[in-house]
Design a protein around this motif. Structure first.
Motif, short mmCIF file in Angstrom:
data_model
loop_
_atom_site.label_atom_id
_atom_site.label_comp_id
_atom_site.label_asym_id
_atom_site.label_seq_id
_atom_site.Cartn_x
_atom_site.Cartn_y
_atom_site.Cartn_z
N PRO A 236 0.80 -1.23 0.00
CA PRO A 236 0.00 0.00 0.00
C PRO A 236 0.83 1.28 0.00
O PRO A 236 0.42 2.28 -0.58
N VAL A 237 2.00 1.27 0.67
CA VAL A 237 2.83 2.48 0.72
C VAL A 237 3.17 2.95 -0.69
O VAL A 237 3.12 4.14 -1.00
N PHE A 238 3.50 2.00 -1.57
CA PHE A 238 3.84 2.34 -2.95
C PHE A 238 2.67 2.09 -3.91
O PHE A 238 2.80 2.33 -5.11
N GLY A 239 1.54 1.60 -3.38
CA GLY A 239 0.40 1.27 -4.22
C GLY A 239 -0.66 2.34 -4.22
O GLY A 239 -0.39 3.51 -4.49
N GLN A 240 -1.89 1.96 -3.86
CA GLN A 240 -3.02 2.88 -3.99
C GLN A 240 -3.24 3.74 -2.75
O GLN A 240 -3.49 4.94 -2.85
N LYS A 241 -3.10 3.14 -1.57
CA LYS A 241 -3.57 3.80 -0.35
C LYS A 241 -2.53 4.70 0.30
O LYS A 241 -2.85 5.70 0.92
N GLY A 242 -1.26 4.34 0.19
CA GLY A 242 -0.22 5.11 0.86
C GLY A 242 0.16 4.49 2.19
O GLY A 242 -0.15 3.34 2.48
N GLY A 243 0.85 5.26 3.01
CA GLY A 243 1.38 4.77 4.28
C GLY A 243 0.31 4.46 5.30
O GLY A 243 -0.88 4.72 5.11
N ALA A 244 0.75 3.91 6.44
CA ALA A 244 -0.19 3.49 7.49
C ALA A 244 0.25 4.04 8.83
O ALA A 244 0.28 3.33 9.84
N THR A 245 0.59 5.33 8.84
CA THR A 245 1.04 5.97 10.08
C THR A 245 0.11 7.10 10.50
O THR A 245 0.49 7.96 11.30
N GLY A 246 -1.13 7.12 9.99
CA GLY A 246 -2.04 8.20 10.32
C GLY A 246 -1.70 9.44 9.52
O GLY A 246 -1.13 9.38 8.43
N GLY A 247 -2.05 10.61 10.08
CA GLY A 247 -1.77 11.85 9.37
C GLY A 247 -2.14 13.07 10.19
O GLY A 247 -2.81 12.97 11.22
N GLY A 248 -1.69 14.22 9.73
CA GLY A 248 -1.98 15.47 10.42
C GLY A 248 -1.46 15.46 11.84
O GLY A 248 -0.30 15.11 12.09
N GLN A 249 -2.33 15.83 12.78
CA GLN A 249 -1.96 15.88 14.20
C GLN A 249 -2.19 14.56 14.92
O GLN A 249 -2.12 14.50 16.15
N ALA A 250 -2.44 13.51 14.16
CA ALA A 250 -2.63 12.17 14.75
C ALA A 250 -1.81 11.18 13.93
O ALA A 250 -2.34 10.37 13.17
N SER A 251 -0.50 11.27 14.09
CA SER A 251 0.42 10.43 13.32
C SER A 251 1.34 9.67 14.26
O SER A 251 1.56 10.07 15.40
N LEU A 252 1.88 8.57 13.72
CA LEU A 252 2.99 7.91 14.37
C LEU A 252 4.28 8.56 13.89
O LEU A 252 4.36 9.04 12.77
N GLU A 253 5.29 8.54 14.74
CA GLU A 253 6.58 9.11 14.37
C GLU A 253 7.69 8.15 14.79
O GLU A 253 7.57 7.48 15.82
#
Length: 539
Positions: free
Chosen positions: A87-104
């Motif tokens: 998914p990271v390189f496919g359709q959906k993208g990464g799986a770390t959340g986004g904006g102010q609710a992300s994994l780091e």
């Protein structure tokens, strides 16, 4: 970000149980249970209505709710799956959340995270190589080449590898036979690692893998090929869950990555259990909608682990409601998608768990539409609250956190039960899921599937739960059928045995275990600068 040692200190984890991978991630030693032997926390299960192709924000909600609980003064940990490169390189993208609710750190987690997927892929392909080596050197076990079940694996979307021939070019290249690849997230070793409770349990499960059958129909296991020891070596570090942090410094345990449409779709039992021994609340994400990730949690993971959710959070977006109502352009009345929402809520009620709806708000959403959804949820007996973790972090999740805590405190874990019993036949288990969860009128078992299921029962695997591999975009096995369809028939085209993981996979429709890339994949927007900075992962 703060050093990962500070996150561990806040949880009371001593240095000797922490194995840092750089400054910001670390693995947690399994001896943690010796220091924290008692379970103290409650499990919050995150699920959703039927999603669109871009997803409905389960990872964002999982992280945001964890931050909201911390804002309210609770000790909370997010339990999440590791991203797959597919998914990271496919359709959906990464799986770390986004904006102010992300994994780091986002890039480290999305790419090769602490080597776990590499270890799983290597262990899977080692077993495949040992099978071919055994055939090459005389086939002492009498393994029927036409009955070899074990494919190869790779953590990338590549449709060209679904079916292939190996061993071409003469005897020195090994036996010629047909095989194929699955994506690593669909590997049985991924499922085994996610379901193992200890190193001893991992060893047992690896040995129980059935790679194929002999000419007389006897199962051949990984243990018969002396494959368990070397696979244990490859998976030695991968068994340990990973500790990271969220945007606001809340702890998250990220481990394993089975997809929910082709596997059981949630973080590892060890990750969940560590969280339950360390915190008041563990916010555990399950994949796709409640007919997939949640169903497999209640019917596969919960009976194996004893982890009973205190409450389920159902993520709803106006976009998904409109899509389920038949609007492909993101417009139209949200009410047309209510039957889909209602069926998911009724399913959770059938399992006996209380549900709270999280209205994942987007900038274009109107107050009138959101209020209509909230009112409909209340009419169905479910509390609803806005989920604004992406824009506001934990501050945008406190109302939801309050409702979730209230529901969790009022719930009775004795009411939460799987859908079927171990004694039911495999076909009956599949039929129960199809008719009670998906809303099908019945199930059609194609000859290949029926033969396999009967074979598995004859060999003593009939008591295992079933894991239905099905499209995530519909209750049915047709991704184009929206809403809450009735009167249709689920088609089971094939079945495979995951004896080590402890379930039977029933493949519905034309479901593939190796995805393909789209015409314009996420890969096209990713790059690295001359300074080594990853760009394109600003989700």
């Amino acid at each position: 970000m703060v050093p990962i040692t500070q996150i561990a200190d806040r949880l009371g984890i001593p240095d000797d149980l922490l194995e840092p991978y750089g400054r910001y991630t670390a693995k947690l030693g399994l001896d943690l249970f010796d220091k924290f032997p008692k379970r103290r926390g409650k499990l919050i299960l995150i699920t959703a209505i039927t999603p669109t192709t871009s997803g409905e924000g389960k990872t964002v909600t999982t992280i945001g709710l964890t931050q909201g609980l911390v804002k309210r003064g609770y000790s909370a940990i997010a339990a999440l799956r590791e991203p797959s490169l597919g998914p990271v390189f496919g359709q959906k993208g990464g799986a770390t959340g986004g904006g102010q609710a992300s994994l780091e750190p986002v890039d480290k987690i999305n790419l090769h995270f602490n080597g776990d997927f590499h270890a799983i892929t290597s262990a899977h392909n080692l077993l495949a190589a040992l099978i071919d080596s055994h055939l090459h050197f005389g086939n002492e076990l009498g393994l029927d080449q036409k009955e070899i079940l074990w494919p190869r694996a790779m953590d990338m979307n590549d449709r060209a590898l679904r079916q292939m021939a190996t061993g071409l070019g003469g005897r020195s290249n090994g036996p010629a036979r047909e095989t194929g690849f699955v994506i690593t997230a669909a590997s049985e070793i991924m499922a085994i690692l996610a379901l193992a409770e200890s190193r001893a349990d991992l060893r047992r499960r690896l040995g129980d893998i059935v790679v194929g059958f002999t000419y007389v129909g006897t199962p051949v296991r990984a243990a018969d090929l002396n494959a368990v020891g070397p696979m244990m070596v490859l998976l030695n570090d991968a068994l340990m869950p990973n500790l990271v942090q969220t945007t606001e410094g809340a702890p998250a345990i990220v481990h394993c990555g089975p997809f929910a449409n082709i596997a059981h779709g949630t973080s590892s039992i060890l990750a969940q259990r560590m969280g339950l021994h360390l915190a008041d609340y563990v916010v555990n994400e399950t994949g796709f909608a409640a007919d997939l990730g949640a169903e497999k949690f209640f019917d596969i993971v919960m009976p194996m682990s004893g982890h009973v959710p205190a409450v389920a959070v159902v993520i709803v977006t106006l976009k998904a409601l409109r899509a389920q109502g038949g609007a492909s352009n993101g417009t139209g009345p949200v009410e047309r998608g209510f039957p889909n929402l209602q069926r998911h809520l009724e399913n959770l009620q059938r399992w006996g768990v209380p549900a709270v709806v999280a209205l994942n708000r987007f900038p274009s959403d109107t107050e009138d539409d959101l209020e209509r959804v909230r009112a409909h949820c209340l009419s169905l007996g479910a509390e609803a609250a806005l989920s604004e973790g992406y824009a506001r972090g934990g501050d945008g999740m406190t109302e939801l956190a309050d409702k979730v805590v209230a529901a969790a405190n009022a719930s009775n874990p004795k009411n939460v039960k799987p859908l079927y019993s171990d004694s039911d036949s495999l076909q009956k288990k599949i039929t129960e899921v199809a008719t009670k969860v998906y809303g099908a009128a019945g199930v059609s078992f194609k000859p290949a599937a029926g033969t396999r299921l009967q074979q598995f029962e004859t060999l003593g695997y009939g008591t295992l739960p079933v894991c239905v591999a099905k499209t995530q975009y519909s209750f049915s096995d047709d991704a184009k059928v929206m809403g809450a369809p009735t009167g249709w028939t689920l088609s089971i085209t094939d079945a495979t045995l995951s004896a080590g993981a402890g379930f039977v996979v029933a493949i519905a429709g034309s479901m593939m275990l190796m995805p393909g890339l789209g015409k314009t994949p996420q890969a096209h927007k990713l790059n690295a600068t001359d300074k080594g900075v990853i760009v394109g992962m600003d989700y």
